[in-house]
Design a protein around this motif. Sequence first.
Motif, PDB file in Angstrom:
ATOM      1  N   TYR B  33       0.840  -1.212   0.000  1.00 16.28           N
ATOM      2  CA  TYR B  33       0.000   0.000   0.000  1.00 16.28           C
ATOM      3  C   TYR B  33       0.870   1.254   0.000  1.00 16.28           C
ATOM      4  CZ  TYR B  33      -3.450   3.457   1.302  1.00 16.28           C
ATOM      5  OH  TYR B  33      -4.251   4.577   1.307  1.00 16.28           O
ATOM      6  N   ARG B  34       1.913   1.261   0.845  1.00 16.16           N
ATOM      7  CA  ARG B  34       2.793   2.440   0.899  1.00 16.16           C
ATOM      8  C   ARG B  34       3.499   2.630  -0.433  1.00 16.16           C
ATOM      9  NH1 ARG B  34       1.217   5.051   5.519  1.00 16.16           N
ATOM     10  NH2 ARG B  34       1.568   3.781   7.362  1.00 16.16           N
ATOM     11  N   HIS B 116      -6.855  14.002   8.405  1.00 15.72           N
ATOM     12  CA  HIS B 116      -6.232  12.678   8.284  1.00 15.72           C
ATOM     13  C   HIS B 116      -5.951  12.353   6.804  1.00 15.72           C
ATOM     14  CE1 HIS B 116      -5.809   8.433   9.539  1.00 15.72           C
ATOM     15  NE2 HIS B 116      -6.401   8.166   8.401  1.00 15.72           N
ATOM     16  N   ARG B 119      -3.226  14.689   5.315  1.00 13.33           N
ATOM     17  CA  ARG B 119      -1.872  14.285   5.717  1.00 13.33           C
ATOM     18  C   ARG B 119      -1.425  13.047   4.939  1.00 13.33           C
ATOM     19  NH1 ARG B 119      -1.103  13.738  11.955  1.00 13.33           N
ATOM     20  NH2 ARG B 119      -1.351  15.965  11.835  1.00 13.33           N
ATOM     21  N   ARG B 120      -2.384  12.112   4.814  1.00 10.67           N
ATOM     22  CA  ARG B 120      -2.063  10.880   4.086  1.00 10.67           C
ATOM     23  C   ARG B 120      -1.735  11.197   2.621  1.00 10.67           C
ATOM     24  NH1 ARG B 120      -6.838   6.769   3.577  1.00 10.67           N
ATOM     25  NH2 ARG B 120      -7.327   8.192   1.894  1.00 10.67           N
ATOM     26  N   VAL B 123       1.761  12.855   2.312  1.00 10.59           N
ATOM     27  CA  VAL B 123       2.836  11.851   2.419  1.00 10.59           C
ATOM     28  C   VAL B 123       2.856  10.980   1.158  1.00 10.59           C
ATOM     29  CG1 VAL B 123       3.664   9.843   3.727  1.00 10.59           C
ATOM     30  CG2 VAL B 123       2.820  11.856   4.926  1.00 10.59           C
ATOM     31  N   TYR B 142      10.423   3.219   7.943  1.00 13.12           N
ATOM     32  CA  TYR B 142       9.475   3.962   8.777  1.00 13.12           C
ATOM     33  C   TYR B 142       8.264   3.151   9.233  1.00 13.12           C
ATOM     34  CZ  TYR B 142      11.832   8.407   8.485  1.00 13.12           C
ATOM     35  OH  TYR B 142      12.741   9.406   8.649  1.00 13.12           O
ATOM     36  N   TRP B 143       7.733   2.313   8.336  1.00  7.41           N
ATOM     37  CA  TRP B 143       6.465   1.682   8.704  1.00  7.41           C
ATOM     38  C   TRP B 143       6.585   0.210   9.049  1.00  7.41           C
ATOM     39  CZ3 TRP B 143       6.101   5.055   4.205  1.00  7.41           C
ATOM     40  CH2 TRP B 143       5.713   6.356   4.562  1.00  7.41           C
ATOM     41  N   ARG B 170      14.636  11.260   2.450  1.00  3.78           N
ATOM     42  CA  ARG B 170      14.097  12.114   3.526  1.00  3.78           C
ATOM     43  C   ARG B 170      14.209  13.589   3.139  1.00  3.78           C
ATOM     44  NH1 ARG B 170      15.682   9.046   9.023  1.00  3.78           N
ATOM     45  NH2 ARG B 170      17.720   9.002   8.111  1.00  3.78           N
ATOM     46  N   ILE B 173      11.548  14.348   0.555  1.00  4.87           N
ATOM     47  CA  ILE B 173      10.227  14.397   1.200  1.00  4.87           C
ATOM     48  C   ILE B 173      10.109  15.674   2.034  1.00  4.87           C
ATOM     49  CG2 ILE B 173       8.777  13.267   2.953  1.00  4.87           C
ATOM     50  CD1 ILE B 173       9.897  10.581   1.869  1.00  4.87           C
ATOM     51  N   ALA B 174      11.187  16.001   2.752  1.00  2.00           N
ATOM     52  CA  ALA B 174      11.182  17.209   3.586  1.00  2.00           C
ATOM     53  C   ALA B 174      10.915  18.441   2.734  1.00  2.00           C
ATOM     54  CB  ALA B 174      12.511  17.344   4.319  1.00  2.00           C
ATOM     55  N   LEU B 177       7.201  18.368   1.594  1.00  2.00           N
ATOM     56  CA  LEU B 177       6.258  18.618   2.698  1.00  2.00           C
ATOM     57  C   LEU B 177       6.335  20.075   3.168  1.00  2.00           C
ATOM     58  CD1 LEU B 177       6.493  15.360   4.861  1.00  2.00           C
ATOM     59  CD2 LEU B 177       4.707  16.006   3.259  1.00  2.00           C
ATOM     60  N   MET B 178       7.545  20.603   3.214  1.00  2.00           N
ATOM     61  CA  MET B 178       7.704  22.009   3.640  1.00  2.00           C
ATOM     62  C   MET B 178       7.050  22.945   2.626  1.00  2.00           C
ATOM     63  SD  MET B 178       9.175  22.019   6.560  1.00  2.00           S
ATOM     64  CE  MET B 178       9.938  23.598   6.914  1.00  2.00           C
ATOM     65  N   ASP B 181       3.401  22.757   3.195  1.00  2.00           N
ATOM     66  CA  ASP B 181       3.109  23.445   4.448  1.00  2.00           C
ATOM     67  C   ASP B 181       3.114  24.962   4.251  1.00  2.00           C
ATOM     68  OD1 ASP B 181       2.443  22.803   7.109  1.00  2.00           O
ATOM     69  OD2 ASP B 181       4.336  23.733   7.751  1.00  2.00           O
TER      70      ASP B 181
END
Lengths: 189, 184
Positions: B33-34, B116, B119-120, B123, B142-143, B170, B173-174, B177-178, B181
Motif C-alpha cells: 500500500y505504501r 487525516h 496528511r495521508r 505523504v 518507517y512503517w 528524507r 520528502i522534507a 512537505l515544507m 506546508d
Amino acid sequence: MSRETQVLVSDLHSEAWWIRLMDDEVTAEERVRWDAHLAHCTRCQEEWKAMIFADAALRAAPAPEALPVGFTAATVDRIKRQQRLRRLLAFVAGTFIVTLVAMLVLALAGSALGVVEQGFIAVVAGRQALFRSVMHMVLVLFFGWQAILPFVLGLLAVGYLLLMPNGLLFTAALIWLSGHRRAMAPVRS
Amino acid sequence: MEQDFLRLAQRGEEGAINELVETYQQSVFNVCYRMLGQATEAEDATQETLVKALTNLHSYDVERPFKPWLLRIASNECIDRIRRRKNPLSLDALGEDGAWEWKQGDSPNPEAEIVHRERRDEVRAALDALSPQDRAIVTLFYWENLPYTEIEAVTGLSISAIKSRLFRARRTIAGLLMQEDAYV
C-alpha cells in the motif's frame, strides 16, 4: 573563521554527518559542537527543521486500512489451486520425460535385439535349409533310385570284369607273369 | 515454531499455509500500500506476493528469516507494477460507472477525517516523487521498522547505500512537505 573551524563546518554540512545525526549515532562531544554550529548557521537550521518535520510526518502517517474479510481464505484457495496446477504440470512433464527416455531405451534395445534375432534366424534358417536339402536328397534317392540303377549295374559289371579270378585283369596278370618267368629262366645248355 | 510451519507449508499442509498467510498478510499489504498508494492494487500485489512466495517455498532456505524474504518478493512485485504503470490514475477513487465520486468516510469527526486524509495524501504525494527502490527503503524503515540489516536483506543493497538513499529520500520528502506546508 579559522582553518580548524572551516574544516569542522565542512564536516557538519556533509551527508555522512547528517546520516549519523539522523540515526542518532553522534557522541556527546559531537552533539555539543553541532548545537553550537546550529545556533548560528541559518542553512542548517532550515534543513534540520525540514528533516525533523519530514521524519515526524512519515512516522505519524496513518496506517493503511485492514485487509477485507475473506482475503485470507481467497489467498489460501489461490495458493492451493496454484500448487495443484504445479503438481499436474510436474506430473505431465515427468511422464513426458519418462516416456521419451523409455522410447529411446526401447529403440536402442530393439535395434540390438534385432541384430541378435537376425543371427538367430540365420542359424535356424540355415539348419532348416540343410535339413531340407538332406531330406530332399533322401527322398530323391528313395523315389528316383531307378534313375541311377544303370550306373550302379555298370559299375558292378566293370568291377566284376576287373577283379574276379577269371576276370580280364586277372587273366592279363597271369599271362604277363608266365612270360616274365620264361624270360628269367637260366639258359639250358 | 515458524520454521515448523514453514516446513509443513513446504509439504503443502493447508493449515500451515493458512497460518503463514494470516501472520504476514498485513505486513505485506502495508508495504504494498505504501509503495503503490492504491488499496485495490495493493491487495492484488499482496495476494500475488503470498501466492508466489508460498508456491515457491521449495526454493526457500528455512534456516533464514522468512519476513525479509517475503518482503523482498513484495517490494519487487511493487517495483514491477510501478514500472508497468502507463496511466497513473487511481481506480480507488472511481465509482462503479467509472466516474469520480466523493467517498463518504465512516469517521464520527468529519474535520479530523479531512485532516487525516490530507496528511495521508501529502505523504503519498511525497512518496510518489521517489524512485520505486527509495520508496521501498522508506516504507521498510518507517512503517515496517526494519533494522538496516534486514533492509539490506530485502533490497540487496549495502547498508551504506541504504543509509545514503534514505537520507536523500528524507531530504526530498522534507522539501516537498515544507513546500505544501508553506502553501497551507
